[in-house]
Design a protein around this motif. Structure first.
Motif, PDB file in Angstrom:
ATOM      1  N   LYS A 114      47.019  57.144  36.168  1.00 53.27           N
ATOM      2  CA  LYS A 114      46.836  57.081  34.712  1.00 53.27           C
ATOM      3  C   LYS A 114      45.459  56.597  34.312  1.00 53.27           C
ATOM      4  N   ASN A 151      47.962  47.580  23.486  1.00 53.05           N
ATOM      5  CA  ASN A 151      47.849  47.154  24.892  1.00 53.05           C
ATOM      6  C   ASN A 151      49.046  46.348  25.378  1.00 53.05           C
ATOM      7  N   GLN A 191      46.049  38.654  44.788  1.00 49.98           N
ATOM      8  CA  GLN A 191      45.683  39.814  43.985  1.00 49.98           C
ATOM      9  C   GLN A 191      46.862  40.702  43.654  1.00 49.98           C
ATOM     10  N   ALA A 192      47.952  40.548  44.353  1.00 51.09           N
ATOM     11  CA  ALA A 192      49.082  41.431  44.093  1.00 51.09           C
ATOM     12  C   ALA A 192      50.378  40.661  44.284  1.00 51.09           C
ATOM     13  N   ARG A 252      52.556  47.673  28.193  1.00 48.45           N
ATOM     14  CA  ARG A 252      52.508  48.967  27.497  1.00 48.45           C
ATOM     15  C   ARG A 252      53.512  49.986  28.007  1.00 48.45           C
ATOM     16  N   LYS A 310      45.380  32.638  27.049  1.00 44.92           N
ATOM     17  CA  LYS A 310      44.556  33.576  26.287  1.00 44.92           C
ATOM     18  C   LYS A 310      45.362  34.131  25.112  1.00 44.92           C
ATOM     19  N   TYR A 311      44.702  34.878  24.243  1.00 45.07           N
ATOM     20  CA  TYR A 311      45.325  35.513  23.079  1.00 45.07           C
ATOM     21  C   TYR A 311      46.087  34.515  22.205  1.00 45.07           C
ATOM     22  N   MET A 365      41.441  51.713  29.396  1.00 39.92           N
ATOM     23  CA  MET A 365      42.778  51.161  29.288  1.00 39.92           C
ATOM     24  C   MET A 365      42.572  49.656  29.427  1.00 39.92           C
ATOM     25  N   ILE A 366      42.958  48.912  28.403  1.00 37.80           N
ATOM     26  CA  ILE A 366      42.722  47.471  28.449  1.00 37.80           C
ATOM     27  C   ILE A 366      43.988  46.785  28.916  1.00 37.80           C
ATOM     28  N   ASP A 367      43.917  46.200  30.083  1.00 39.73           N
ATOM     29  CA  ASP A 367      45.101  45.546  30.619  1.00 39.73           C
ATOM     30  C   ASP A 367      44.671  44.535  31.680  1.00 39.73           C
ATOM     31  N   THR A 368      45.644  43.837  32.270  1.00 40.79           N
ATOM     32  CA  THR A 368      45.298  42.857  33.300  1.00 40.79           C
ATOM     33  C   THR A 368      44.970  43.587  34.605  1.00 40.79           C
ATOM     34  N   ARG A 402      46.013  43.389  37.678  1.00 38.62           N
ATOM     35  CA  ARG A 402      47.145  43.886  38.463  1.00 38.62           C
ATOM     36  C   ARG A 402      47.724  45.159  37.872  1.00 38.62           C
ATOM     37  N   ARG A 403      47.831  45.172  36.549  1.00 40.05           N
ATOM     38  CA  ARG A 403      48.448  46.332  35.908  1.00 40.05           C
ATOM     39  C   ARG A 403      47.492  47.518  35.902  1.00 40.05           C
ATOM     40  N   LEU A 423      48.949  41.133  25.102  1.00 41.51           N
ATOM     41  CA  LEU A 423      47.501  41.256  25.056  1.00 41.51           C
ATOM     42  C   LEU A 423      47.020  41.440  23.624  1.00 41.51           C
ATOM     43  N   GLU A 467      35.112  37.776  25.542  1.00 40.53           N
ATOM     44  CA  GLU A 467      36.293  38.016  24.705  1.00 40.53           C
ATOM     45  C   GLU A 467      35.888  38.239  23.252  1.00 40.53           C
ATOM     46  N   ALA A 507      41.477  43.095  30.352  1.00 40.29           N
ATOM     47  CA  ALA A 507      41.804  42.329  29.158  1.00 40.29           C
ATOM     48  C   ALA A 507      41.269  40.903  29.354  1.00 40.29           C
ATOM     49  N   ALA A 508      41.444  40.067  28.340  1.00 45.20           N
ATOM     50  CA  ALA A 508      41.050  38.669  28.482  1.00 45.20           C
ATOM     51  C   ALA A 508      41.960  38.050  29.529  1.00 45.20           C
ATOM     52  N   PHE A 511      36.758  41.999  22.348  1.00 46.88           N
ATOM     53  CA  PHE A 511      38.065  42.149  21.700  1.00 46.88           C
ATOM     54  C   PHE A 511      38.068  41.698  20.243  1.00 46.88           C
ATOM     55  N   LYS A 512      37.057  40.943  19.836  1.00 44.88           N
ATOM     56  CA  LYS A 512      37.049  40.527  18.434  1.00 44.88           C
ATOM     57  C   LYS A 512      35.853  41.112  17.702  1.00 44.88           C
TER      58      LYS A 512
END
Lengths: 267, 409, 286
Positions: free
Chosen positions: B253, C144, A227-228, C126, C236-237, B238-241, B243-244, C148, B382, B186-187, B386-387
């Motif tokens: 944030k 993003n 996970q990290a 980002r 993805k993407y 906030m769309i992100d993975t 971990r982020r 992404l 997805e 996110a995806a 997102f689409k």
């Protein structure tokens, strides 16, 4: 004019090493810190990641394993790829075309597919989880053969012919005449093979399991948790892992530029 | 030439040394496992040492797996007939190994334990048990308390239902340009669906009907859950993975995210200064449901030491060892029900959130085709998130695809 | 002549032995599996003939992955080759700090792809430097982060790939430049040739076999792009590649027969591409 070139080269240089500076910066972060801009430009510095890696005892073993496998495979490749590449470039033996295509064949098949049958074979041969599994299948690298063959095609044959007329034996021609001329290509080969092996991950991961034969990339992958990611340790380990390759590069790059050049060939 | 012969001499020597280990008498059990973190590995090694001391003649040979490509290593070993005796499997891998006969049914050996442990669902196929639950992991809601109080909510506020959660996220989101209300994924493979399904399950919805015959994902409930999730994601996410998102949460944030006990561990270990609270995942009404997965121990069907292997597994998953494991690793969800009663959990409100959430969480439906179903659900999400694909049609399409999979069996 | 033949076989034997010992069986075995419905971990399988191949052409995911792969190959190789050649020409000349430039350009190739990909995942996100830089330059990066968004993800990975590999190919060009006899340039200078003429009529033609090597190897590697995608986007993407597809279906969904068929289809494409390159470019020289 010269100044313009220097400035251009320096700009490119900055572009090329910037991401690596980032990597180095992260390696000096205190473990557990974030990677946001604020944190990265803060003066927080910690040598702890390096200390952890250097004192964890086993890292020395993994480092040694990587080095051992890397050196043996590189030395084997310099010799074998040179001989094979020479045969493909200069000797019209029957089946030459076929064997040359076999070189490209191996290059063109994705390793994810051959890894399963190769694994079964290594198991049957009793090589699983030994150094042999990391050395033998990779002792003759197809890219190396291809490189030597292509390089020899840029070289004039005049010197070999002259030596032949002088009554030199085939072996003498190969090692005393052609090999020195190939020095730049062999240096590239050495760098490439060492580098590929040094960073190789999937094969060592699948073909070994004991710590006694574990290589550095497999050990470093342990810092990528489920996970990290343990960024500072991973980047510290990766920064350290760059050093031997850089050393190999610095040694061999001199051969590329200062070897006997074809300019010395008497036409 | 000289250097070549020297290297080969060294190599030969090493190979000799390597072979010189010799054979030990008695039983050697090969165990492949994923816990390689220097914080927990010594504890596992100590457990092994204690076990070996108490059981002369048994030796446990441990092999570390990496999360990166560790799965492949297991798959390749099993399909080549070179599997270890015991392997640690993620809950969503068990069905594939069980349905292909690679891991042994252990029903008779564990049937007495079933009431003592959580998490038998993913280990069970056609009423046979194939794996032993070890350390589970559910997801809960993390709220940044500093942000929510700044947004005008009372201290330690946690939302109880969707309406409150929406309001909380909106309020935090309006705090500033670079502050977001909700951490929306996110995806991201194997991740996005785990964040959405809790909301669907909270409505009482299912993916496959109870008799296993029908795909029922196109229900109105799923539509409602999707609408809620998309609104959050679109308006204040906030769309992100994953971990982020966790990084962003720790950096103050993002106000609200869904995460697991690994985040607690990270905060604790890194001494990260953050004012936060955890709570159960809200449903349309209190309480909602969460997603749970976990680490299981299974025995290879080709192992000659199955009995000894199961004995060792029972030792590892015993109450005492699970408590020890959770304490060292800061894990929140031991599979042993009594282990969860230890003061270690009771004294920590955040760990308690996880312990309570575990009772209100679901595994993905036990189906050997789950990898495909998961894919269909992720693609659907997805498309919609997102689409901006039309929700109802996309839902129906996904349902039909899952139905086709069920019918093809 | 007979001695020559023997010598040829003997000299090539390291490769011949390695090929027979380690590669022949895996290659044939996976080729065979491509015609079966073999699944990993299941011992029984059936012969299905061309079914896998037919299904591949109907598989939207595979076609998409194949298209992405082509975009990747065609979008990176010209840049990598030209930039590598220019860099090689620049650092070949005597300039102050020559060794520094040479090593600096090569350093990106040294680090492992996994680590580089992780680093760039951050730089592209980002709050990553590259993202902020793009913003400062007045561009409008997707909100993003670069990875992404279907518009920029593949392009970003391609850019990273060029960044990472130019140093390596520069090195090969450097070695190739060394093989060109100095006398040719001297003679050309005496005959009053300009720098441009020397480049076009001496450097390029004589460097041709090395250029062929660079392009062929780079194509083969690029057609097999995988690690970057595995680490950065998991396909993805709009970034799924042929090998990523093979990995997914073969090792993740266990459809190994199907994946083997895909691998051989990819092999045929790479082979045609390489033979075309070898044929077209080699001929010019002789």
């Amino acid at each position: 004019m010269k100044a313009v070139r220097l400035i251009a080269l320096s700009l490119v240089l900055a572009l090329m090493i910037f991401p690596l500076l980032w990597m180095f910066r992260v390696s000096l972060m205190p473990p557990g810190a974030g990677l946001s801009l604020e944190e990265l430009i803060s003066p927080a510095l910690s040598l702890l990641p390096y200390q952890d890696i250097l004192t964890s005892g086993k890292m020395a073993l993994f480092f040694f394993n990587s080095l051992l496998v890397g050196v043996v495979v590189t030395v084997a490749n310099i010799l074998f790829c040179f001989l094979s590449g020479y045969a493909f470039a200069r000797h019209p033996f029957p089946g030459r075309r076929f064997w040359f295509y076999s070189v490209l064949f191996v290059l063109m098949i994705p390793s994810h597919i051959v890894i399963v049958p190769l694994y079964i074979m290594l198991h049957k041969l009793g090589m699983y989880d030994t150094y042999w599994a990391l050395i033998l299948p990779f002792a003759v690298n197809p890219i190396g053969i291809f490189l030597v063959r292509q390089y020899l095609e840029t070289l004039p044959t005049s010197m070999e012919e002259a030596a032949r007329i002088d009554g030199a034996s085939e072996l003498q021609i190969i090692f005393k005449v052609v090999m020195p001329l190939c020095k730049p290509a062999l240096a590239v080969l050495a760098i490439q093979v060492f580098l590929t092996n040094w960073n190789s991950f999937l094969f060592p991961l699948i073909f070994t399991s004991s710590e006694s034969v574990r290589t550095l990339p497999v050990a470093l992958a342990l810092y990528q948790g489920h996970q990290a990611i343990d960024w500072s340790h991973l980047m510290a380990g990766s920064s350290l892992a760059v050093i031997p390759v850089l050393a190999v590069f610095l040694v061999f790059q001199r051969q590329i530029v200062s070897g006997i050049t074809a300019g010395a060939v008497r036409q | 030439m000289k250097s070549i012969s020297i290297s080969f001499a060294i190599l030969a020597l090493l190979l000799l040394l390597q072979c010189g280990g010799g054979k030990t008498d008695g039983v050697v059990i090969e165990w492949w496992q994923f816990w390689t973190d220097p914080a927990i590995k010594p504890t596992i090694e100590k457990m092994i040492a204690d076990y070996e001391a108490a059981n002369p003649g048994v030796k446990i040979n441990i092999t570390d797996l990496t999360w990166a490509n560790g799965h492949e290593k297991i798959v390749i070993a099993f399909s080549s007939g070179t599997a270890p005796d015991i392997v640690e499997l993620g809950s969503d891998w068990i069905w594939e190994f069980a349905s292909t006969g690679q891991i042994a049914p252990i029903t008779d050996e564990v049937v007495k334990d079933t009431s003592l442990f959580h998490g038998w669902t993913p280990a069970t196929l056609d009423s046979q048990i194939y794996a032993f639950p070890w350390i589970l992991g559910t997801r809960v809601l993390f709220v940044n308390n500093a942000l929510s109080t700044r947004a005008g909510l009372k201290d330690k506020y946690v939302p109880a239902n969707w309406e409150q959660m929406k309001l909380l996220c909106y309020k935090i989101d309006s705090l500033g340009e670079d502050i977001y209300g909700f951490g929306a994924n996110a995806a991201e493979k194997h991740t996005l669906y785990k964040k959405f399904l809790p909301f669907y399950w909270s409505t009482g919805g299912r993916i496959i009907s109870e008799d296993g015959k029908y795909a029922v994902i196109s229900s109105d409930r799923c539509y409602q859950a999707l609408k809620f999730y998309k609104e959050l994601s679109d308006s204040c996410g906030m769309i992100d993975t994953q971990r982020r998102l966790e990084d962003a949460f720790l950096a103050g944030k993002v106000g609200v995210i869904i995460s697991g006990d690994w985040l607690l561990k990270r905060i604790k270990r890194g001494n990260i200064n953050i004012d936060f609270v955890t709570s159960l995942i809200p449903g349309p009404e209190y309480p909602g449901k969460s997603f749970v997965g976990g680490e299981y121990l299974a025995v290879s069907s080709k192992s000659p030491h199955q009995r000894e292997a199961i004995r060792f597994i029972k030792y590892l998953t015993s109450k005492e060892n699970q408590i020890l494991f959770c304490k060292t690793n800061y894990s929140a969800n031991p599979s042993h029900k009594e282990a969860a009663l230890d003061p270690f959990f009771k004294d920590d409100p955040n760990l308690m959130t996880f312990v309570s959430q575990l009772r209100l969480s679901e595994f993905p439906p036990p189906d050997p085709q789950w990898v495909y179903i998961e894919d269909i659900i992720e693609t659907m999400l997805e498309e919609i998130l997102f689409k901006n694909a039309p929700m109802v049609e996309t839902l129906y399409e996904a349902r039909n695809k899952i139905q086709k999979l069920i019918d093809s069996k | 002549m007979k001695r020559q033949i023997l010598a040829g076989n003997f000299l090539a034997s390291p490769w011949i032995v390695t090929f027979l010992a380690f590669w022949l069986f895996p290659l044939f075995y996976s080729f065979f599996l491509g015609f079966t419905d073999f699944r990993l971990m299941r011992p029984d399988y059936n012969w299905v003939g061309w079914e896998n191949y037919i299904n591949l052409f109907r598989d939207k995911a595979f076609i998409e992955a194949l298209i992405n792969t082509f975009i990747f190959v065609i979008g990176t190789i010209p840049f990598t080759t030209v930039i590598a050649l220019i860099l090689a020409l620049l650092v070949e000349k005597k300039i102050p700090g020559q060794a520094l430039f040479r090593s600096g350009y090569f350093v990106p190739s040294i680090t492992s792809m996994v680590v580089i990909a992780l680093v760039f995942t951050n730089l592209y996100s980002r709050d990553g430097y590259l993202f902020l830089l793009a913003k400062m330059l007045g561009m409008h990066p997707p909100e993003n982060g670069f990875l992404l968004s279907s518009k920029t993800a593949l392009l970003s990975i391609m850019a990273m790939d060029i960044w990472m590999s130019v140093g390596y190919y520069m090195l090969i060009f450097l070695a190739g430049l060394k093989a060109i006899p100095e006398e040719l340039y001297e003679a050309a200078s005496v005959a009053g040739a300009s720098g441009r003429q020397k480049f076009l009529h001496i450097t390029l033609p004589l460097l041709n076999p090395v250029t062929v090597f660079v392009i062929v190897i780079n194509s083969i590697k690029s057609f097999q792009v995988f690690t970057e995608i595995y680490v950065m986007t998991k396909g993805k993407y709009g970034t799924s590649s042929a090998v990523y597809f093979i990995y997914e279906s073969g090792l993740n969904r266990f459809e190994f027969g199907y994946a083997s068929a895909a691998a051989y289809l990819l092999f045929v494409i790479i082979a045609i591409f390489s033979i075309l390159q070898l044929g077209l470019m080699q001929r010019k020289h002789y």
